[in-house]
Design a protein around this motif. Structure first.
Motif, PDB file in Angstrom:
ATOM      1  N   ARG A 187       0.816  -1.214   0.000  1.00 13.54           N
ATOM      2  CA  ARG A 187       0.000   0.000   0.000  1.00 13.54           C
ATOM      3  C   ARG A 187       0.858   1.276   0.000  1.00 13.54           C
ATOM      4  O   ARG A 187       0.380   2.349  -0.328  1.00 13.54           O
ATOM      5  N   LYS A 189       3.132   4.198  -1.110  1.00 16.99           N
ATOM      6  CA  LYS A 189       3.470   4.776  -2.418  1.00 16.99           C
ATOM      7  C   LYS A 189       4.980   4.841  -2.656  1.00 16.99           C
ATOM      8  O   LYS A 189       5.437   4.900  -3.787  1.00 16.99           O
ATOM      9  N   ASP A 193       5.309   4.106  -6.539  1.00 20.11           N
ATOM     10  CA  ASP A 193       4.154   4.849  -7.008  1.00 20.11           C
ATOM     11  C   ASP A 193       4.209   6.339  -6.685  1.00 20.11           C
ATOM     12  O   ASP A 193       3.167   6.963  -6.479  1.00 20.11           O
ATOM     13  N   ARG A 217       0.003  -1.378  -6.342  1.00 20.55           N
ATOM     14  CA  ARG A 217      -0.184  -0.628  -5.107  1.00 20.55           C
ATOM     15  C   ARG A 217      -1.669  -0.585  -4.768  1.00 20.55           C
ATOM     16  O   ARG A 217      -2.500  -0.257  -5.611  1.00 20.55           O
ATOM     17  N   CYS A 218      -1.984  -0.928  -3.520  1.00 22.23           N
ATOM     18  CA  CYS A 218      -3.378  -0.975  -3.083  1.00 22.23           C
ATOM     19  C   CYS A 218      -3.653   0.188  -2.134  1.00 22.23           C
ATOM     20  O   CYS A 218      -2.732   0.760  -1.565  1.00 22.23           O
ATOM     21  N   GLU A 219      -4.916   0.505  -1.954  1.00 25.85           N
ATOM     22  CA  GLU A 219      -5.299   1.685  -1.163  1.00 25.85           C
ATOM     23  C   GLU A 219      -4.991   1.563   0.324  1.00 25.85           C
ATOM     24  O   GLU A 219      -4.677   2.527   0.988  1.00 25.85           O
ATOM     25  N   ASN A 220      -5.121   0.359   0.848  1.00 23.16           N
ATOM     26  CA  ASN A 220      -4.873   0.159   2.279  1.00 23.16           C
ATOM     27  C   ASN A 220      -4.493  -1.307   2.496  1.00 23.16           C
ATOM     28  O   ASN A 220      -4.453  -2.092   1.541  1.00 23.16           O
ATOM     29  N   ALA A 223      -6.972  -3.953   1.441  1.00 22.88           N
ATOM     30  CA  ALA A 223      -6.990  -4.119  -0.016  1.00 22.88           C
ATOM     31  C   ALA A 223      -5.763  -4.909  -0.489  1.00 22.88           C
ATOM     32  O   ALA A 223      -5.866  -5.757  -1.380  1.00 22.88           O
ATOM     33  N   SER A 224      -4.605  -4.646   0.103  1.00 19.10           N
ATOM     34  CA  SER A 224      -3.394  -5.416  -0.247  1.00 19.10           C
ATOM     35  C   SER A 224      -3.622  -6.894   0.048  1.00 19.10           C
ATOM     36  O   SER A 224      -3.242  -7.772  -0.728  1.00 19.10           O
TER      37      SER A 224
END
Ligand SMILES: [Zn+2]
Length: 323
Positions: A187, A189, A193, A217-220, A223-224
């Motif tokens: 997650r 960046k 990212d 890359r996931c939001e949190n 999510a990962s």
């Protein structure tokens, strides 16, 4: 008359002070890092059951070799494919493993199956000599992924882009044709990212050369984790999966990397439960019996107070669970 007033005022002040102290104690059950001494740290680490000791801890760079050799070694009889996953616990201290929730733990699931439980260290060569590398996120994960310290990979801190003079396992395993594909899930960046992210150049290199290496890359963290489970459930999942969970790092920065911080312990348990789900998903693969999986749980660095980067034992010691 005056004496009485002084006694009354003093009494009021004493009562007020006692109330104030009680309220303060109640409001802050976690006394920041005051009690987080090296002595307590060593006691808790000793109770975990590590196979090695603090003074004989493994350099985190050794995990690179473990993964590389796994893919390069010949397949055992009956196996048709090599696979590996690294479940990274960002900023997870080695003493916190004394608090494992046995019923819901990825680490426990691996040790039950015979995994090695090792103390590891970050921060450059020769622990306990003075470290030569920041005990930070980008240098730590980069040392695990490249097998060298920052004097070679160049990632002396966050926000530095690695050149292609040193490739990570994500790329080299695929280029060496010992893995068909690899994937990096996280997650933060700062990995690939944002401007000056560590693996910007490596990501561009993989895209330019059409390599089956994906950077996600996931939001949190939830999510990962969902993305990781989805990947594992694919019939043709990536041969090398590298995922970083960050609850311990986030909680540590917010209110303390400490064995005495219940929120830090809870964060550890959250990601250790994620890892258990990932491990169970691997074991549930229809092709699992024919696959040779290497499963590693490890951390990039520890922490103390609300930070890390320096050379205290709490920041520098990490762990590795290797099955
Ligand atoms: Zn980190």
């Amino acid at each position: 008359m005056k004496k009485k007033i002084i006694i009354a005022v003093t009494a009021v002040l004493v009562i007020a002070a006692v109330i104030a102290a009680a309220v303060t104690l109640n409001a802050k059950p976690f006394a920041k890092d005051k009690a987080d001494t090296e002595e307590l740290y060593r006691q808790n680490v000793a109770s975990v059951g590590y196979e090695n000791a603090i003074d004989t801890a493994m350099p985190q760079t050794e995990l690179y070799n473990t993964i590389k050799y796994h893919f390069e070694a010949p397949l055992e009889e009956g196996k048709t494919e090599k696979k590996a996953i690294v479940l990274g616990y960002d900023g997870c201290r080695a003493d916190i493993l004394a608090e494992i929730d046995e019923a819901n733990s990825g680490i426990k699931a691996l040790t039950k199956d015979g995994a090695k439980l090792l103390l590891s260290y970050c921060g450059g060569v020769n622990y306990p000599e003075k470290n030569t590398q920041d005990t930070s996120t980008a240098p730590g994960w980069c040392s695990i992924l490249t097998g060298v310290w920052a004097d070679v990979h160049g990632i002396t801190g966050n926000d530095i882009t690695k050149t292609m003079d040193t490739k990570t396992l994500l790329t080299s395993l695929v280029e060496d044709k010992v893995a068909d594909s690899s994937t990096f899930i996280t997650r933060w960046k700062g990995h690939f990212d944002r401007k000056n992210a560590t693996y910007l150049e490596e990501k561009a290199y993989c895209e330019k050369n059409n390599l089956p290496v994906s950077f996600n890359r996931c939001e949190n963290d939830a999510a990962s984790h969902a993305y990781t489970l989805e990947e594992i459930k694919k019939a043709d999942c990536a041969d090398f999966i590298f995922v970083i969970y960050e609850p311990t790092d986030g909680t540590g920065h917010d209110n303390g990397f400490s064995f005495n911080n219940p929120e830090y312990k809870a964060a550890f348990k959250t990601q250790d439960a994620y890892a258990l789900e990932a491990i169970n998903a691997i074991k549930a693969r229809p092709t699992y019996e024919n696959e040779d999986w290497l499963i590693i749980i490890t951390a990039d660095h520890g922490g103390i107070g609300t930070g890390h980067g320096k050379e205290s034992i709490q920041e520098r010691m990490t762990f590795a669970v290797v099955l």
